[in-house]
Design a protein around this motif. Structure first.
Motif, PDB file in Angstrom:
ATOM      1  N   LYS A 276       0.741  -1.303   0.083  1.00 51.85           N
ATOM      2  CA  LYS A 276       0.006  -0.085  -0.006  1.00 51.85           C
ATOM      3  C   LYS A 276       0.744   1.131  -0.045  1.00 51.85           C
ATOM      4  O   LYS A 276       0.272   2.482  -0.251  1.00 51.85           O
ATOM      5  CB  LYS A 276      -0.866   0.021   1.252  1.00 51.85           C
ATOM      6  CG  LYS A 276      -0.339   0.491   2.520  1.00 51.85           C
ATOM      7  CD  LYS A 276      -1.298   0.671   3.622  1.00 51.85           C
ATOM      8  CE  LYS A 276      -0.597   1.471   4.978  1.00 51.85           C
ATOM      9  NZ  LYS A 276      -1.649   1.309   5.867  1.00 51.85           N
ATOM     10  N   TRP A 277       2.199   1.143   0.255  1.00 55.24           N
ATOM     11  CA  TRP A 277       2.917   2.415   0.499  1.00 55.24           C
ATOM     12  C   TRP A 277       3.605   3.115  -0.666  1.00 55.24           C
ATOM     13  O   TRP A 277       4.145   3.803  -1.005  1.00 55.24           O
ATOM     14  CB  TRP A 277       4.138   1.915   1.436  1.00 55.24           C
ATOM     15  CG  TRP A 277       3.624   1.732   3.049  1.00 55.24           C
ATOM     16  CD1 TRP A 277       3.857   0.732   3.607  1.00 55.24           C
ATOM     17  CD2 TRP A 277       3.012   2.661   3.715  1.00 55.24           C
ATOM     18  NE1 TRP A 277       3.308   0.842   4.784  1.00 55.24           N
ATOM     19  CE2 TRP A 277       2.805   2.158   5.133  1.00 55.24           C
ATOM     20  CE3 TRP A 277       2.530   4.229   3.510  1.00 55.24           C
ATOM     21  CZ2 TRP A 277       1.771   2.681   6.120  1.00 55.24           C
ATOM     22  CZ3 TRP A 277       1.627   4.453   4.584  1.00 55.24           C
ATOM     23  CH2 TRP A 277       1.435   3.897   5.841  1.00 55.24           C
ATOM     24  N   GLY A 278       3.310   1.916  -1.709  1.00 54.52           N
ATOM     25  CA  GLY A 278       3.596   2.232  -3.223  1.00 54.52           C
ATOM     26  C   GLY A 278       5.129   1.871  -3.505  1.00 54.52           C
ATOM     27  O   GLY A 278       5.943   1.360  -2.771  1.00 54.52           O
TER      28      GLY A 278
ATOM     29  N   LEU B 180      -0.716  17.870   7.714  1.00 51.63           N
ATOM     30  CA  LEU B 180      -0.444  17.253   6.403  1.00 51.63           C
ATOM     31  C   LEU B 180      -1.451  17.926   5.395  1.00 51.63           C
ATOM     32  O   LEU B 180      -2.497  18.045   5.439  1.00 51.63           O
ATOM     33  CB  LEU B 180      -0.593  15.903   6.315  1.00 51.63           C
ATOM     34  CG  LEU B 180       0.548  15.041   6.836  1.00 51.63           C
ATOM     35  CD1 LEU B 180       0.850  15.145   8.382  1.00 51.63           C
ATOM     36  CD2 LEU B 180       0.265  13.431   6.674  1.00 51.63           C
ATOM     37  N   ILE B 181      -0.732  18.633   4.269  1.00 53.09           N
ATOM     38  CA  ILE B 181      -1.440  19.122   2.949  1.00 53.09           C
ATOM     39  C   ILE B 181      -1.442  17.794   1.894  1.00 53.09           C
ATOM     40  O   ILE B 181      -0.211  17.368   1.984  1.00 53.09           O
ATOM     41  CB  ILE B 181      -0.548  20.011   2.613  1.00 53.09           C
ATOM     42  CG1 ILE B 181      -0.504  21.222   3.551  1.00 53.09           C
ATOM     43  CG2 ILE B 181      -1.468  20.716   1.186  1.00 53.09           C
ATOM     44  CD1 ILE B 181       0.654  22.234   2.858  1.00 53.09           C
ATOM     45  N   THR B 182      -2.548  17.406   1.728  1.00 50.81           N
ATOM     46  CA  THR B 182      -2.756  16.234   0.851  1.00 50.81           C
ATOM     47  C   THR B 182      -3.282  16.209  -0.410  1.00 50.81           C
ATOM     48  O   THR B 182      -4.251  15.579  -0.606  1.00 50.81           O
ATOM     49  CB  THR B 182      -3.596  15.003   1.953  1.00 50.81           C
ATOM     50  OG1 THR B 182      -4.798  15.471   2.054  1.00 50.81           O
ATOM     51  CG2 THR B 182      -2.696  14.725   3.111  1.00 50.81           C
ATOM     52  N   THR B 183      -2.809  17.199  -0.982  1.00 49.83           N
ATOM     53  CA  THR B 183      -3.506  17.459  -2.496  1.00 49.83           C
ATOM     54  C   THR B 183      -3.179  16.857  -3.302  1.00 49.83           C
ATOM     55  O   THR B 183      -2.026  15.867  -3.468  1.00 49.83           O
ATOM     56  CB  THR B 183      -3.272  18.995  -2.836  1.00 49.83           C
ATOM     57  OG1 THR B 183      -1.901  19.120  -2.928  1.00 49.83           O
ATOM     58  CG2 THR B 183      -3.826  19.970  -1.726  1.00 49.83           C
TER      59      THR B 183
ATOM     60  N   CYS C  10       0.176  11.776  -1.681  1.00 51.19           N
ATOM     61  CA  CYS C  10      -0.370  10.522  -1.497  1.00 51.19           C
ATOM     62  C   CYS C  10      -1.913  10.358  -1.421  1.00 51.19           C
ATOM     63  O   CYS C  10      -2.727  11.496  -0.814  1.00 51.19           O
ATOM     64  CB  CYS C  10       0.031   9.842  -0.105  1.00 51.19           C
ATOM     65  SG  CYS C  10       2.049   9.307  -0.164  1.00 51.19           S
ATOM     66  N   THR C  11      -2.355   9.399  -1.779  1.00 52.32           N
ATOM     67  CA  THR C  11      -3.909   9.025  -1.745  1.00 52.32           C
ATOM     68  C   THR C  11      -4.214   8.863  -0.037  1.00 52.32           C
ATOM     69  O   THR C  11      -3.288   8.565   1.008  1.00 52.32           O
ATOM     70  CB  THR C  11      -4.145   7.760  -2.216  1.00 52.32           C
ATOM     71  OG1 THR C  11      -3.490   6.664  -1.726  1.00 52.32           O
ATOM     72  CG2 THR C  11      -4.193   7.763  -3.651  1.00 52.32           C
TER      73      THR C  11
END
Length: 287
Positions: A10-12, A34-37, A100-101
């Motif tokens: 899942k961590w890619g 956390l900015i998660t855009t 990240c998702t």
């Protein structure tokens, strides 16, 4: 954890902008933000807004990545353990950006999550200019290629689907107490109101003078005039972008100048196929 320890998929996969070991071993603090855009959805702008809010207004920082690091970005010459040690030494509250998702983001429920959502047509066109304005060295290091045309770029953007994965993964958290979803167009229309909304969400206090400084240093004109603070650096220490070309326009609706109706339809049809009606209404692309 050692480098040889198998990671949860899942961590890619590791690449020029993604170190899954950092994500897997990151320990979020309750005070972290956390900015998660998705890419080109106001990430750098939100980095600047939050840093200026935390500092009470500071125009003298060197580069935005030094004060609001890209969480999963590999650092040349440093192990993932050293990267995490550096993060431990950051001033509190720590601020990070990530593309990240939700599934790949550590610390949900602990850290505060700020997500700016932007029209996919704008994100797609903005990323086109982003790639065109990168230096050859930076493009190669990040695994990207110079688009042959806008139409070819749209197809590649749709195939990679970062915007769709990001928005689809985060929408289920839209009413989570530690997550706030903001629309890019709302921030463009009234940044002062957006700052008040963010401050209330985080429990941060700003006096009138500090807020004026945040507004000034987070304005398009100020950021454009100080483009070198936001453009990122390549492994050689050089800017990743042509001088003055990272902060470009920041407009709402500028995609109309480039996208044909056919390309628009491709982008929107994918959104309608993958996103819930409530999410489409939130984004203003329900029809």
């Amino acid at each position: 954890m050692s480098d040889s320890t198998a990671l949860d998929p899942k961590w890619g996969q590791p690449d020029g902008t993604h170190d899954p070991r950092v994500l897997a071993n990151f320990q979020a603090l309750d005070s972290d933000v956390l900015i998660t855009t998705a890419p080109k959805a106001g990430t750098t702008w939100m980095q600047q807004i939050l840093y200026q809010m935390r500092s009470g207004g500071d125009p003298d920082f060197g580069n935005i990545d030094a004060v609001v690091p890209w969480l999963e970005l590999p650092r040349k010459g440093k192990s993932w353990q050293q990267v995490l040690d550096d993060y431990d030494s950051l001033p509190r509250p720590r601020l990070f950006k990530t593309h990240c998702t939700a599934e790949q983001t550590p610390g949900i429920g602990t850290a505060s999550i700020i997500l700016t959502m932007r029209d996919p047509r704008e994100c797609c066109v903005s990323f086109y200019h982003h790639l065109m304005n990168m230096t050859d060295e930076a493009r190669e290091a990040s695994g990207h290629q110079r688009p042959a045309s806008l139409a070819a770029h749209v197809d590649t953007w749709l195939e990679f689907a970062a915007w769709y994965r990001n928005v689809k993964s985060w929408w289920p958290y839209h009413d989570h107490e530690k997550v706030i979803l903001l629309r890019y167009k709302d921030l463009k229309r009234d940044l002062a109101a957006g700052i008040d909304q963010i401050a209330a969400f985080l429990g941060w206090e700003l006096d009138a003078e500090q807020k004026l400084k945040v507004l000034e240093y987070s304005s398009f004109d100020w950021m454009k005039a100080h483009d070198e603070k936001f453009s990122g650096q390549s492994a050689s220490g050089k800017s990743s972008f042509k001088p003055g070309h990272f902060i470009r326009q920041g407009k709402v609706g500028a995609y109309k100048e480039l996208l044909t109706p056919e390309l628009e339809t491709k982008i929107l049809d994918r959104a309608h196929a993958e996103l819930e009606p409530e999410c489409l209404r939130f984004l203003g692309i329900e029809s």
